[in-house]
Design a protein around this motif. Sequence first.
Motif, PDB file in Angstrom:
ATOM      1  N   ALA A 120       4.897 -30.621 -30.681  1.00 42.15           N
ATOM      2  CA  ALA A 120       4.457 -30.398 -32.065  1.00 42.15           C
ATOM      3  C   ALA A 120       4.555 -28.934 -32.479  1.00 42.15           C
ATOM      4  N   LEU A 121       4.589 -28.025 -31.519  1.00 45.33           N
ATOM      5  CA  LEU A 121       4.545 -26.590 -31.825  1.00 45.33           C
ATOM      6  C   LEU A 121       5.646 -26.116 -32.778  1.00 45.33           C
ATOM      7  N   PRO A 122       6.888 -26.564 -32.633  1.00 49.36           N
ATOM      8  CA  PRO A 122       7.924 -26.084 -33.566  1.00 49.36           C
ATOM      9  C   PRO A 122       7.656 -26.449 -35.023  1.00 49.36           C
ATOM     10  N   ASP A 123       6.839 -27.474 -35.260  1.00 48.33           N
ATOM     11  CA  ASP A 123       6.533 -27.887 -36.633  1.00 48.33           C
ATOM     12  C   ASP A 123       5.502 -26.999 -37.316  1.00 48.33           C
ATOM     13  N   VAL A 124       4.805 -26.178 -36.526  1.00 48.76           N
ATOM     14  CA  VAL A 124       3.739 -25.336 -37.078  1.00 48.76           C
ATOM     15  C   VAL A 124       4.339 -23.999 -37.503  1.00 48.76           C
ATOM     16  N   PRO A 125       4.144 -23.598 -38.740  1.00 46.43           N
ATOM     17  CA  PRO A 125       4.701 -22.318 -39.200  1.00 46.43           C
ATOM     18  C   PRO A 125       4.245 -21.156 -38.308  1.00 46.43           C
ATOM     19  N   SER A 126       5.126 -20.211 -38.084  1.00 49.16           N
ATOM     20  CA  SER A 126       4.816 -19.095 -37.182  1.00 49.16           C
ATOM     21  C   SER A 126       3.657 -18.249 -37.682  1.00 49.16           C
ATOM     22  N   ASP A 127       3.380 -18.283 -38.985  1.00 52.76           N
ATOM     23  CA  ASP A 127       2.270 -17.486 -39.503  1.00 52.76           C
ATOM     24  C   ASP A 127       0.919 -18.209 -39.396  1.00 52.76           C
ATOM     25  N   ASN A 128       0.920 -19.461 -38.931  1.00 47.37           N
ATOM     26  CA  ASN A 128      -0.334 -20.186 -38.737  1.00 47.37           C
ATOM     27  C   ASN A 128      -0.810 -19.938 -37.307  1.00 47.37           C
ATOM     28  N   THR A 129      -1.359 -18.749 -37.104  1.00 45.44           N
ATOM     29  CA  THR A 129      -1.726 -18.312 -35.753  1.00 45.44           C
ATOM     30  C   THR A 129      -2.890 -19.110 -35.171  1.00 45.44           C
ATOM     31  N   VAL A 130      -3.766 -19.619 -36.010  1.00 51.32           N
ATOM     32  CA  VAL A 130      -4.902 -20.383 -35.486  1.00 51.32           C
ATOM     33  C   VAL A 130      -4.411 -21.674 -34.837  1.00 51.32           C
ATOM     34  N   LEU A 131      -3.599 -22.460 -35.556  1.00 48.86           N
ATOM     35  CA  LEU A 131      -3.087 -23.703 -34.974  1.00 48.86           C
ATOM     36  C   LEU A 131      -2.245 -23.416 -33.744  1.00 48.86           C
ATOM     37  N   ARG A 132      -1.406 -22.406 -33.810  1.00 49.40           N
ATOM     38  CA  ARG A 132      -0.550 -22.076 -32.665  1.00 49.40           C
ATOM     39  C   ARG A 132      -1.389 -21.660 -31.460  1.00 49.40           C
ATOM     40  N   ALA A 133      -2.439 -20.894 -31.690  1.00 50.13           N
ATOM     41  CA  ALA A 133      -3.309 -20.472 -30.583  1.00 50.13           C
ATOM     42  C   ALA A 133      -4.034 -21.676 -29.988  1.00 50.13           C
ATOM     43  N   MET A 134      -4.513 -22.583 -30.842  1.00 53.41           N
ATOM     44  CA  MET A 134      -5.178 -23.788 -30.337  1.00 53.41           C
ATOM     45  C   MET A 134      -4.243 -24.588 -29.449  1.00 53.41           C
ATOM     46  N   MET A 135      -2.999 -24.702 -29.873  1.00 56.09           N
ATOM     47  CA  MET A 135      -2.035 -25.481 -29.115  1.00 56.09           C
ATOM     48  C   MET A 135      -1.723 -24.816 -27.773  1.00 56.09           C
ATOM     49  N   ARG A 136      -1.687 -23.518 -27.744  1.00 60.03           N
ATOM     50  CA  ARG A 136      -1.385 -22.769 -26.512  1.00 60.03           C
ATOM     51  C   ARG A 136      -2.520 -22.830 -25.496  1.00 60.03           C
ATOM     52  N   ARG A 137      -3.744 -23.111 -25.953  1.00 57.09           N
ATOM     53  CA  ARG A 137      -4.871 -23.221 -25.008  1.00 57.09           C
ATOM     54  C   ARG A 137      -4.600 -24.283 -23.958  1.00 57.09           C
ATOM     55  N   GLY A 138      -3.994 -25.382 -24.353  1.00 59.24           N
ATOM     56  CA  GLY A 138      -3.652 -26.433 -23.394  1.00 59.24           C
ATOM     57  C   GLY A 138      -2.709 -25.919 -22.324  1.00 59.24           C
ATOM     58  N   GLU A 139      -1.744 -25.098 -22.728  1.00 58.79           N
ATOM     59  CA  GLU A 139      -0.823 -24.506 -21.749  1.00 58.79           C
ATOM     60  C   GLU A 139      -1.568 -23.600 -20.783  1.00 58.79           C
ATOM     61  N   LEU A 140      -2.517 -22.821 -21.303  1.00 59.31           N
ATOM     62  CA  LEU A 140      -3.327 -21.952 -20.448  1.00 59.31           C
ATOM     63  C   LEU A 140      -4.125 -22.794 -19.456  1.00 59.31           C
ATOM     64  N   GLN A 141      -4.737 -23.858 -19.938  1.00 56.86           N
ATOM     65  CA  GLN A 141      -5.506 -24.731 -19.056  1.00 56.86           C
ATOM     66  C   GLN A 141      -4.629 -25.335 -17.967  1.00 56.86           C
ATOM     67  N   LEU A 142      -3.426 -25.758 -18.328  1.00 59.02           N
ATOM     68  CA  LEU A 142      -2.511 -26.358 -17.353  1.00 59.02           C
ATOM     69  C   LEU A 142      -2.070 -25.325 -16.319  1.00 59.02           C
ATOM     70  N   ALA A 143      -1.722 -24.132 -16.777  1.00 57.92           N
ATOM     71  CA  ALA A 143      -1.299 -23.085 -15.836  1.00 57.92           C
ATOM     72  C   ALA A 143      -2.428 -22.753 -14.865  1.00 57.92           C
ATOM     73  N   ILE A 144      -3.641 -22.675 -15.369  1.00 61.57           N
ATOM     74  CA  ILE A 144      -4.800 -22.406 -14.505  1.00 61.57           C
ATOM     75  C   ILE A 144      -4.989 -23.550 -13.515  1.00 61.57           C
TER      76      ILE A 144
END
Length: 186
Positions: A120-144
């Motif tokens: 879903a990330l490519p669908d989110v505009p690059s200037d919508n940093t809140v949604l993009r940051a929320m989505m990246r939290r899952g990646e952080l959790q997985l890496a951890i």
Amino acid sequence: DDQFRPCVHEDLLLVYQMVDLPGYARQIEEVAARFADEIATSSQCHFCMATLHVQALFGQRRYADADRLAIGYIATLPSPDPKQWWYSRWLDLVCLRADIAAARGAHDTLREVVAVLRGALPDVPSDNTVLRAMMRRGELQLAIAEGDAAGAAASYAAITDGIQASADVVLGARVMYATYLGAAGR
């Protein structure tokens, strides 16, 4: 005015959630569940309460119930569309599923949820940093969860790079990453 009743209750529940989610989780669950049941699924108010309902179960460490409920609420939403009001509610619920999977140690589920978020990330505009940051939290959790120090560092950087992202998303990422670094002895 009755139309604002759910919004007023949501604001109060959010305060309780921020002050002490585990301590108020049962009360949040009761109120949010009642409103979610009363409000039509075609209303954004329904999904505000649905998200709080899932968060309350999470706060009680009732992870299986929270995940089952999140999946059920997600199923009632139309297809994800970043141009529609329900997109942020869909994203809230999917991100909660990542939190739940990480808390349960359900790495396979976490991988699946992160794949959905990455898709879903490519669908989110690059200037919508809140949604993009929320989505990246899952990646952080997985890496951890996988002990991937480089992946955790990259995910953390992607979250904090858009520093105008909401403070709670960035703060949550900082706590996760610091906890990981401390546990890894770094």
